[in-house]
Enzyme design. Sequence first.
Site, short mmCIF file in Angstrom:
data_model
loop_
_atom_site.label_atom_id
_atom_site.label_comp_id
_atom_site.label_asym_id
_atom_site.label_seq_id
_atom_site.Cartn_x
_atom_site.Cartn_y
_atom_site.Cartn_z
N ASP A 42 0.91 -1.30 0.18
CA ASP A 42 -0.46 0.16 -0.25
C ASP A 42 0.86 1.15 0.19
O ASP A 42 2.18 1.18 0.85
CB ASP A 42 -0.67 0.29 1.75
CG ASP A 42 -2.03 -1.15 1.70
OD1 ASP A 42 -2.66 -1.69 0.39
OD2 ASP A 42 -1.73 -1.57 3.17
N ASP A 48 -1.65 7.73 8.08
CA ASP A 48 -1.15 6.40 8.25
C ASP A 48 0.03 6.23 9.33
O ASP A 48 0.30 5.74 10.13
CB ASP A 48 -0.67 5.84 7.25
CG ASP A 48 -2.18 4.95 6.70
OD1 ASP A 48 -2.25 5.01 4.98
OD2 ASP A 48 -2.77 4.01 6.93
N GLU A 71 1.65 -2.19 10.68
CA GLU A 71 1.87 -2.57 9.21
C GLU A 71 1.83 -1.79 8.53
O GLU A 71 2.25 -1.80 7.50
CB GLU A 71 0.06 -1.56 9.29
CG GLU A 71 0.02 -2.18 7.51
CD GLU A 71 -1.93 -1.56 7.40
OE1 GLU A 71 -1.83 -0.84 7.62
OE2 GLU A 71 -2.24 -2.43 6.56
N GLU A 72 3.31 -0.75 8.95
CA GLU A 72 3.41 0.68 8.11
C GLU A 72 5.28 -0.04 8.57
O GLU A 72 6.12 0.97 8.51
CB GLU A 72 3.07 1.80 9.13
CG GLU A 72 1.83 1.89 8.59
CD GLU A 72 1.45 2.00 7.41
OE1 GLU A 72 0.57 1.83 6.81
OE2 GLU A 72 2.09 2.12 6.44
N ASP A 91 -2.35 -1.84 13.69
CA ASP A 91 -2.49 -1.20 12.38
C ASP A 91 -3.34 0.10 12.71
O ASP A 91 -3.84 0.63 13.28
CB ASP A 91 -3.77 -2.04 11.64
CG ASP A 91 -3.90 -1.25 10.78
OD1 ASP A 91 -5.10 -1.61 9.47
OD2 ASP A 91 -3.19 -0.08 9.88
N LEU A 93 -3.21 3.21 11.37
CA LEU A 93 -5.17 3.54 10.79
C LEU A 93 -5.40 2.52 9.99
O LEU A 93 -4.81 2.80 8.92
CB LEU A 93 -4.51 4.65 10.82
CG LEU A 93 -4.73 6.12 10.09
CD1 LEU A 93 -6.03 5.33 8.95
CD2 LEU A 93 -5.71 6.40 11.64
N ASP A 94 -5.99 1.31 10.31
CA ASP A 94 -7.45 0.98 9.09
C ASP A 94 -8.38 2.02 9.14
O ASP A 94 -9.05 3.07 9.13
CB ASP A 94 -7.68 -0.21 10.06
CG ASP A 94 -8.82 -0.93 9.75
OD1 ASP A 94 -8.09 -1.42 8.91
OD2 ASP A 94 -10.15 -0.90 9.77
N GLU A 239 -4.76 -7.04 12.58
CA GLU A 239 -6.13 -7.07 12.03
C GLU A 239 -6.69 -8.22 12.22
O GLU A 239 -8.01 -7.91 13.59
CB GLU A 239 -6.02 -6.32 10.62
CG GLU A 239 -5.54 -5.28 10.71
CD GLU A 239 -5.88 -5.27 8.89
OE1 GLU A 239 -5.83 -5.80 8.07
OE2 GLU A 239 -5.40 -3.97 8.18
P1 FBP Z 1 -6.57 -0.62 5.07
O1 FBP Z 1 -7.32 0.15 4.75
O2 FBP Z 1 -5.40 -0.46 6.55
O3 FBP Z 1 -5.25 -1.26 4.49
O4 FBP Z 1 -7.09 -2.13 6.35
C1 FBP Z 1 -7.70 -2.61 5.29
C2 FBP Z 1 -9.34 -2.46 4.11
O5 FBP Z 1 -9.44 -1.13 4.09
C3 FBP Z 1 -10.28 -3.22 5.62
O6 FBP Z 1 -10.28 -1.86 6.83
C4 FBP Z 1 -11.54 -3.09 5.06
O7 FBP Z 1 -12.18 -4.45 5.78
C5 FBP Z 1 -10.81 -3.27 3.60
O8 FBP Z 1 -9.75 -3.36 3.91
C6 FBP Z 1 -11.52 -2.56 2.57
O9 FBP Z 1 -11.51 -3.66 1.09
P2 FBP Z 1 -12.42 -3.36 -0.06
O10 FBP Z 1 -11.49 -1.45 -0.89
O11 FBP Z 1 -11.35 -4.27 -1.45
O12 FBP Z 1 -13.57 -3.54 0.29
#
Ligand code: FBP
Length: 291
Positions: A42, A48, A71-72, A91, A93-94, A239
């Site tokens: 990413d 983040d 994650e970072e 993580d 910033l999720d 996560e």
């Molecule tokens: P990050 O945003 O920290 O990369 O986390 C992954 C994520 O955003 C989850 O929080 C979420 O459930 C999923 O990806 C959403 O995925 P998509 O955009 O494919 O629906």
Amino acid sequence: MNDLSDILSIIKLSCKKISNIIQNSNPLKLSKLSNEYNLSGDNAKKLDLMANIILTTNLSKCKHIKTIGSEEEPELINTDFKTAPYMICFDPLDGSSNIDVNITTGTIFAVYKYGEDNNIVNGNNIVMAGYCLYGGSTQLIVATDVVNIYQLDTDFKIIIENWTIPNKGTFYSINESNKHIWLDNRNNKFINKLITQKYSARWVGSLVADGHRTLIKGGFFSYPSNDNNIDGKIRLLYEAYPFAYIFKVAGGFSLHEKENISLLDINYPVDCHQKTPIILSSKYEFTIFTN
Ligand code: FBP
């Protein structure tokens, strides 16, 4: 104060700082790409990296913590406390894709206790896990042997003690745009069953928000493996394990769709950024999906 309350105090301090940044900054600026790529490939957003610096800086000073995973961060970080009993993974910033549109994001964490042999076997080494929701209000959900919910005022104050998940919900939460490429053919049949039972779909795109709604209202959350993410998208260490622990403590369920076991029983990953399919559910929907 015991070890875990010391660690929780540092998490509260860090999440309060992250919350203040979000509350008082232009989300379009916070969501600008940093052009620094994490190991999940990413392109990390400014927020983040800011959240990661706050958490790693504060937690690396904690004498109870031997190892930090983020994650970072490309690798696990060894602190100066080489004989400390815990590892913390997070993580920072999720839900980064939601920063610019002011939709709920969060911080997810899990604290693991090293075994006698100084190893971590799986998610059952977790002794504390939680997440902070940066939403309409800032809330911190913390699972130890119970699930407690705090809300941020000047500080985090407990508002709900010993939360348990409802037995049944009325929402399912899955990104249906992947329905034609899911690897587990149970998913489509299962969703159709829920739709006949008048369930509604909800998908925010932040695990913290979709997971939290499922914990509070009951229901079913899944990010299945698909042709583009054959091992799933959600990261196991910081996560999936934490949410699986929180759901277990609250009386809910998690599942690894390929192994058909609790996510907590999945072996500790070789790669700290290993991904996994994930199911989080209350009892009624879990029974339908697994039978
Ligand atoms: P990050 O945003 O920290 O990369 O986390 C992954 C994520 O955003 C989850 O929080 C979420 O459930 C999923 O990806 C959403 O995925 P998509 O955009 O494919 O629906």
